[in-house]
Write a protein that holds these residues in place. Structure first.
Motif, PDB file in Angstrom:
ATOM      1  N   UNK A  21       0.781  -1.226  -0.019  1.00 32.13           N
ATOM      2  CA  UNK A  21       0.171  -0.070   0.012  1.00 32.13           C
ATOM      3  C   UNK A  21       0.945   1.224   0.077  1.00 32.13           C
ATOM      4  N   UNK A  22       0.455   2.171  -0.781  1.00 29.04           N
ATOM      5  CA  UNK A  22       1.379   3.397  -0.971  1.00 29.04           C
ATOM      6  C   UNK A  22       0.154   4.591  -0.998  1.00 29.04           C
ATOM      7  N   UNK A  23       0.606   5.571  -0.036  1.00 33.54           N
ATOM      8  CA  UNK A  23      -0.334   6.748   0.048  1.00 33.54           C
ATOM      9  C   UNK A  23       0.631   7.829  -0.152  1.00 33.54           C
ATOM     10  N   UNK A  24       1.937   7.688  -0.338  1.00 26.17           N
ATOM     11  CA  UNK A  24       3.105   8.759  -0.285  1.00 26.17           C
ATOM     12  C   UNK A  24       3.177   8.879  -1.773  1.00 26.17           C
ATOM     13  N   UNK A  25       2.256   9.345  -2.678  1.00 23.81           N
ATOM     14  CA  UNK A  25       2.556   9.875  -3.939  1.00 23.81           C
ATOM     15  C   UNK A  25       1.843  11.163  -4.159  1.00 23.81           C
ATOM     16  N   UNK A  26       2.174  11.619  -5.378  1.00 23.40           N
ATOM     17  CA  UNK A  26       1.949  13.110  -5.811  1.00 23.40           C
ATOM     18  C   UNK A  26       0.596  13.206  -5.845  1.00 23.40           C
ATOM     19  N   UNK A  27      -0.294  12.125  -6.186  1.00 25.23           N
ATOM     20  CA  UNK A  27      -1.806  12.326  -6.226  1.00 25.23           C
ATOM     21  C   UNK A  27      -2.711  12.227  -4.857  1.00 25.23           C
ATOM     22  N   UNK A  28      -1.706  11.905  -3.660  1.00 22.10           N
ATOM     23  CA  UNK A  28      -2.297  11.628  -2.547  1.00 22.10           C
ATOM     24  C   UNK A  28      -3.368  10.508  -2.729  1.00 22.10           C
ATOM     25  N   UNK A  29      -3.253   9.685  -3.466  1.00 18.59           N
ATOM     26  CA  UNK A  29      -4.093   8.475  -3.734  1.00 18.59           C
ATOM     27  C   UNK A  29      -3.808   6.876  -3.042  1.00 18.59           C
ATOM     28  N   UNK A  30      -4.800   6.242  -2.701  1.00 19.44           N
ATOM     29  CA  UNK A  30      -4.122   5.148  -2.204  1.00 19.44           C
ATOM     30  C   UNK A  30      -3.760   4.185  -3.563  1.00 19.44           C
ATOM     31  N   UNK A  31      -2.588   3.609  -3.408  1.00 21.83           N
ATOM     32  CA  UNK A  31      -2.314   2.781  -4.681  1.00 21.83           C
ATOM     33  C   UNK A  31      -1.751   1.425  -3.963  1.00 21.83           C
ATOM     34  N   UNK A  32      -1.939   0.457  -4.696  1.00 23.08           N
ATOM     35  CA  UNK A  32      -1.865  -0.897  -4.318  1.00 23.08           C
ATOM     36  C   UNK A  32      -0.971  -1.553  -5.271  1.00 23.08           C
ATOM     37  N   UNK A  33       0.033  -1.950  -5.181  1.00 26.98           N
ATOM     38  CA  UNK A  33       1.160  -2.153  -5.924  1.00 26.98           C
ATOM     39  C   UNK A  33       1.171  -4.046  -5.695  1.00 26.98           C
ATOM     40  N   UNK A  34       0.773  -4.590  -6.888  1.00 27.07           N
ATOM     41  CA  UNK A  34       0.937  -6.409  -6.393  1.00 27.07           C
ATOM     42  C   UNK A  34       2.469  -6.645  -6.206  1.00 27.07           C
ATOM     43  N   UNK A  35       2.617  -7.480  -5.267  1.00 30.08           N
ATOM     44  CA  UNK A  35       4.044  -7.919  -5.069  1.00 30.08           C
ATOM     45  C   UNK A  35       3.999  -9.265  -5.005  1.00 30.08           C
ATOM     46  N   UNK A  36       3.214  -9.963  -4.511  1.00 28.32           N
ATOM     47  CA  UNK A  36       3.220 -11.437  -4.628  1.00 28.32           C
ATOM     48  C   UNK A  36       1.688 -12.372  -4.607  1.00 28.32           C
ATOM     49  N   UNK A  37       1.853 -13.524  -4.890  1.00 29.94           N
ATOM     50  CA  UNK A  37       0.553 -14.477  -4.752  1.00 29.94           C
ATOM     51  C   UNK A  37       1.155 -15.576  -3.679  1.00 29.94           C
ATOM     52  N   UNK A  38       0.263 -15.903  -2.696  1.00 29.45           N
ATOM     53  CA  UNK A  38       0.657 -16.660  -1.913  1.00 29.45           C
ATOM     54  C   UNK A  38      -0.342 -18.043  -1.784  1.00 29.45           C
ATOM     55  N   UNK A  39       0.166 -19.132  -1.243  1.00 35.65           N
ATOM     56  CA  UNK A  39      -1.098 -20.365  -0.979  1.00 35.65           C
ATOM     57  C   UNK A  39      -0.490 -20.839   0.354  1.00 35.65           C
ATOM     58  N   UNK A  40      -1.484 -20.784   1.184  1.00 36.14           N
ATOM     59  CA  UNK A  40      -1.406 -21.141   2.375  1.00 36.14           C
ATOM     60  C   UNK A  40      -1.408 -22.475   2.723  1.00 36.14           C
ATOM     61  N   UNK A  41      -1.961 -23.238   1.630  1.00 41.05           N
ATOM     62  CA  UNK A  41      -1.979 -24.799   1.982  1.00 41.05           C
ATOM     63  C   UNK A  41      -0.597 -25.536   1.715  1.00 41.05           C
ATOM     64  N   UNK A  42       0.280 -24.834   0.860  1.00 34.61           N
ATOM     65  CA  UNK A  42       1.625 -25.513   0.475  1.00 34.61           C
ATOM     66  C   UNK A  42       2.703 -24.398   1.051  1.00 34.61           C
ATOM     67  N   UNK A  43       2.341 -23.229   1.445  1.00 34.77           N
ATOM     68  CA  UNK A  43       3.431 -22.323   1.946  1.00 34.77           C
ATOM     69  C   UNK A  43       4.024 -21.573   0.962  1.00 34.77           C
ATOM     70  N   UNK A  44       3.677 -21.700  -0.514  1.00 31.89           N
ATOM     71  CA  UNK A  44       4.384 -20.913  -1.605  1.00 31.89           C
ATOM     72  C   UNK A  44       4.091 -19.486  -1.500  1.00 31.89           C
ATOM     73  N   UNK A  45       5.170 -18.993  -1.932  1.00 31.23           N
ATOM     74  CA  UNK A  45       4.949 -17.434  -2.258  1.00 31.23           C
ATOM     75  C   UNK A  45       5.675 -17.058  -3.425  1.00 31.23           C
ATOM     76  N   UNK A  46       4.909 -16.513  -4.223  1.00 32.77           N
ATOM     77  CA  UNK A  46       5.513 -16.115  -5.616  1.00 32.77           C
ATOM     78  C   UNK A  46       5.398 -14.819  -5.964  1.00 32.77           C
ATOM     79  N   UNK A  47       6.658 -14.442  -5.884  1.00 30.69           N
ATOM     80  CA  UNK A  47       6.577 -12.792  -6.351  1.00 30.69           C
ATOM     81  C   UNK A  47       6.077 -12.547  -7.593  1.00 30.69           C
ATOM     82  N   UNK A  48       5.547 -11.393  -7.917  1.00 32.20           N
ATOM     83  CA  UNK A  48       4.854 -11.005  -8.947  1.00 32.20           C
ATOM     84  C   UNK A  48       5.706 -10.296  -9.970  1.00 32.20           C
ATOM     85  N   UNK A  49       5.896 -10.646 -11.110  1.00 29.90           N
ATOM     86  CA  UNK A  49       6.654 -10.238 -12.135  1.00 29.90           C
ATOM     87  C   UNK A  49       8.372 -10.459 -11.927  1.00 29.90           C
ATOM     88  N   UNK A  50       9.056  -9.485 -12.118  1.00 26.12           N
ATOM     89  CA  UNK A  50      10.340  -9.552 -11.849  1.00 26.12           C
ATOM     90  C   UNK A  50      10.560  -8.991 -10.498  1.00 26.12           C
TER      91      UNK A  50
END
Length: 134
Positions: A21-50
């Motif tokens: 979550x980012x609120x410190x931007x020039x538009x003073x909007x709430x921005x949500x940057x996707x960083x990962x997908x997680x699976x609680x059954x197998x504990x996998x954490x997959x980063x998004x993109x690069x």
């Protein structure tokens, strides 16, 4: 603006999409940057993109996963949390799987229900903040 969390977890089947979550931007909007997908059954954490996750990101995600497992175990008595989860599932469905016809069928009803809920939540939060200031 109230203090917002640094991370937001959009719950989906067996896990979540994790946003920073980012609120410190020039538009003073709430921005949500996707960083990962997680699976609680197998504990996998997959980063998004690069993206490379920091130690803090991984720690926060692992903590969330542990807490989420406890919530799922106690789900029988958590009707309200199930409603929150369902809203998140609906957002994921609308974004990834819904056809135009399905969206046409449900959009107005969903928007009205979400508007009503948001109005109630904002009003009640305002009442609490006003009461706390007195």
């Amino acid at each position: 603006m109230a203090d917002l969390p640094d991370y937001y977890f959009r719950v989906r089947d067996n896990g979540a999409l994790v946003f920073r979550v980012d609120t410190e931007n020039r538009h003073r909007r709430i921005e949500m940057d996707p960083i990962a997908a997680v699976n609680i059954r197998n504990g996998e954490i997959r980063p998004q993109g690069d993206r490379v996750l920091s130690e803090t990101d991984v720690e926060v995600i692992r903590d969330w996963m542990a807490e989420r497992r406890e919530v799922v175990a106690a789900r029988e008595m958590d009707d309200i949390f199930r409603a929150v989860d369902h809203l998140n599932l609906t957002a994921h469905w609308a974004q990834t799987r819904a056809t135009d016809a399905e969206l046409d069928e449900v959009t107005e009803s969903l928007l009205m229900a979400m508007h009503d809920l948001r109005s109630v939540l904002v009003r009640r939060k305002s009442e609490r903040l006003t009461r706390d200031d007195d």
